[in-house]
Scaffold this active site. Structure first.
Site, PDB file in Angstrom:
ATOM      1  CG  HIS A  56     -57.996   8.732  17.225  1.00 18.51           C
ATOM      2  ND1 HIS A  56     -58.512   8.729  16.044  1.00 18.51           N
ATOM      3  CD2 HIS A  56     -56.841   9.519  17.336  1.00 18.51           C
ATOM      4  CE1 HIS A  56     -57.694   9.693  15.198  1.00 18.51           C
ATOM      5  NE2 HIS A  56     -56.936  10.204  15.985  1.00 18.51           N
ATOM      6  CG  ASP A  59     -61.370   6.412  16.096  1.00 13.43           C
ATOM      7  OD1 ASP A  59     -61.826   7.438  16.279  1.00 13.43           O
ATOM      8  OD2 ASP A  59     -60.364   6.519  15.581  1.00 13.43           O
ATOM      9  CG  MET A  90     -50.280   4.254  15.065  1.00 10.67           C
ATOM     10  SD  MET A  90     -51.687   5.362  15.164  1.00 10.67           S
ATOM     11  CE  MET A  90     -52.061   5.852  13.519  1.00 10.67           C
ATOM     12  CD  GLU A 183     -50.596  13.457  12.656  1.00  7.01           C
ATOM     13  OE1 GLU A 183     -51.611  13.897  11.956  1.00  7.01           O
ATOM     14  OE2 GLU A 183     -50.881  12.118  12.911  1.00  7.01           O
ATOM     15  CE  LYS A 185     -54.500  20.085  10.563  1.00 13.09           C
ATOM     16  NZ  LYS A 185     -55.996  19.679  11.080  1.00 13.09           N
ATOM     17  CD  GLU A 219     -52.696  14.224   7.822  1.00 10.08           C
ATOM     18  OE1 GLU A 219     -53.446  14.922   7.166  1.00 10.08           O
ATOM     19  OE2 GLU A 219     -52.597  13.543   8.922  1.00 10.08           O
ATOM     20  CG  HIS A 222     -51.274  17.754   9.147  1.00  4.84           C
ATOM     21  ND1 HIS A 222     -51.028  16.861  10.258  1.00  4.84           N
ATOM     22  CD2 HIS A 222     -52.536  17.530   8.982  1.00  4.84           C
ATOM     23  CE1 HIS A 222     -52.251  16.555  10.880  1.00  4.84           C
ATOM     24  NE2 HIS A 222     -53.218  16.961   9.957  1.00  4.84           N
ATOM     25  CG  ASP A 247     -50.864  10.070   8.971  1.00  5.84           C
ATOM     26  OD1 ASP A 247     -50.708   8.767   8.961  1.00  5.84           O
ATOM     27  OD2 ASP A 247     -51.418  10.828   9.950  1.00  5.84           O
ATOM     28  CG  ASP A 257     -56.055  18.358   7.633  1.00  6.19           C
ATOM     29  OD1 ASP A 257     -55.856  17.827   6.490  1.00  6.19           O
ATOM     30  OD2 ASP A 257     -56.393  17.768   8.797  1.00  6.19           O
ATOM     31  CG  ASP A 259     -57.499  14.693   6.067  1.00 11.03           C
ATOM     32  OD1 ASP A 259     -56.283  14.683   5.784  1.00 11.03           O
ATOM     33  OD2 ASP A 259     -58.144  14.492   7.169  1.00 11.03           O
ATOM     34  CG  ASP A 289     -55.001  10.845   8.471  1.00  2.41           C
ATOM     35  OD1 ASP A 289     -56.300  10.840   8.621  1.00  2.41           O
ATOM     36  OD2 ASP A 289     -54.404  11.058   9.553  1.00  2.41           O
TER      37      ASP A 289
END
Length: 409
Positions: A56, A59, A90, A183, A185, A219, A222, A247, A257, A259, A289
């Site tokens: 992002h 980040d 990406m 994306e 969710k 994802e 998600h 993802d 979530d 992950d 992810d």
């Protein structure tokens, strides 16, 4: 020690800065790991055989950085990418962390917030061009509600569409060449998020001014939060020609979530996900992810990253074994063998090209509508009792699959 499951750049595995950079904070506990500098992350991931690193905007560049600070950070990051033979396939704009987005970005009731969100994306597109990215992802983490009375959902979707149309036109005008992925969710951090599943995103894409520029980034976690079969979700996106990014992680069904490390939950589901990707020639990035358990130190982070990639490659090898297994091929090959054709509308034996098997003839005549095929179909006689009495050997098929996964076949 290297083996056949050691990742290489040819595998197109990617991680986000936010994944291995996750410091182990959760709603009930503070950070347990120190921050990792982005250039250091590039070096460490390169050492593990990773293809690329995603991010992002914030980040890499703090949201309140000056232009001079931003340019210095980007210059250092680009140097690290070159030094360690890494790329940025990406990137995305963080439209969920800063308090300004507490009630949404593109769907906020406040026009100033909506304008700021679009401005932030336009600047992130510029960053993406500098870093060489070609895929841009929108995750609407704050695009939703806790209080349904607060927003007209129809108006919210119109605002969502207007924002994406504006951004797409800007990218076209600048000749940036981005492909955009949406994306979905179902919830978290909002109580309910708009466009909660990949299917709803695929439908929404067709209402945009430039649907050809938009695909999806499903994802695993998600879709599992909604209790869905992720292999089926990915298959729908593949069949639509819209799976441009994916993802990968792990998730207990219908939980928050999580992950988790890829393959650490629902190994059979992970196997069929890898199978649908590999059997259908998916050639895009395979992004993990996810993040290491909160129990881990820095070494645990790199163990986590390597584990994601090794599990994928192990499952890929098992897909090949599944596809080549003679007993499995026998079962799968027998699903459609039902016997010779019967008669057409005049009573003559059906001849559909040179096909001799009734199932092949039926598939041929039901593939395309025309008067001849309708007549052939209506003339068919079906023995429902006989057809229904046939065992399909799914128990045997599933057991053979399990034995491959457990390594005894």
């Amino acid at each position: 020690m290297k083996d056949e499951f050691t990742p290489t750049r040819a595998d197109k595995f990617t991680f986000g800065l936010w994944t291995v950079g996750n410091r182990g904070r959760d709603p009930f506990g503070d950070f347990v790991r120190p921050p990792l500098k982005p250039t250091y992350v590039v070096q460490k991931l390169s050492d593990l055989g990773v293809y690329g690193v995603n991010l992002h905007d914030n980040d890499l560049v703090p949201i309140d950085a000056t232009r001079r600070q931003r340019d210095k950070i980007v210059k250092e990051f680009l140097k690290a990418l070159g030094d360690y033979d890494m790329c940025v396939p990406m990137l995305s704009t963080n439209l969920f962390f800063d308090p300004i987005f507490k009630d949404g970005a593109f769907t906020s009731n406040d026009p100033e917030v909506r304008a700021f969100a679009i401005q932030k994306v336009l600047r992130c597109l510029e960053l993406g061009v500098e870093l060489g990215a070609h895929i841009f992802i929108f995750w609407g983490g704050r695009e939703g509600t806790e209080v349904d009375a607060s927003k007209d959902p129809v108006e919210a979707l119109k605002r969502y569409r207007e924002a994406l149309n504006f951004i797409a036109e800007y990218s076209l005008d600048k000749k940036y060449g981005f492909r955009f992925c949406l994306e979905p969710k179902p919830n978290e951090p909002r109580g309910d998020l708009f466009l909660p599943t990949t299917g709803s995103m695929l439908a929404f894409i067709e209402t945009l001014d430039h649907p050809e520029l938009f695909g999806v980034n499903p994802e695993l976690a998600h879709e599992h939060m909604a209790g869905l079969n992720f292999a089926h979700v990915v298959a729908q996106a593949l069949e639509a020609g819209k799976l441009w990014h994916v993802d990968l992680n792990a998730q207990k069904l219908t939980r928050f979530d999580q992950d988790l490390r890829f393959g650490s939950e629902d190994l059979k589901g992970a196997f069929f996900l890898v199978k649908v990707l590999e059997d259908n020639g998916y050639d895009g990035p395979r992004q993990f992810d996810a993040h290491a358990y909160r129990t881990e130190d820095e070494q645990g982070v790199w163990d986590f990253a390597l584990g994601c990639m090794r599990t994928y490659k192990i499952l890929k090898a098992k897909v090949k074994k599944f596809n080549q297994d003679p007993e499995i091929k026998e079962i799968l090959g027998g699903f459609s063998a039902t016997g010779p054709p019967e008669a057409d509308a005049s009573g003559a034996k059906i001849q559909v090209d040179d096909l001799t098997r009734r199932d092949s003839g039926l598939e041929k005549i039901t593939k395309k509508f025309n008067k001849k095929n309708v007549a052939l179909l209506l003339a068919q006689k079906f023995d429902r009792t006989k057809i229904a009495s046939k065992g399909l050997q799914y128990e045997r098929l599933d057991q053979l699959t399990m034995e491959i996964l457990m390594g005894v076949r």
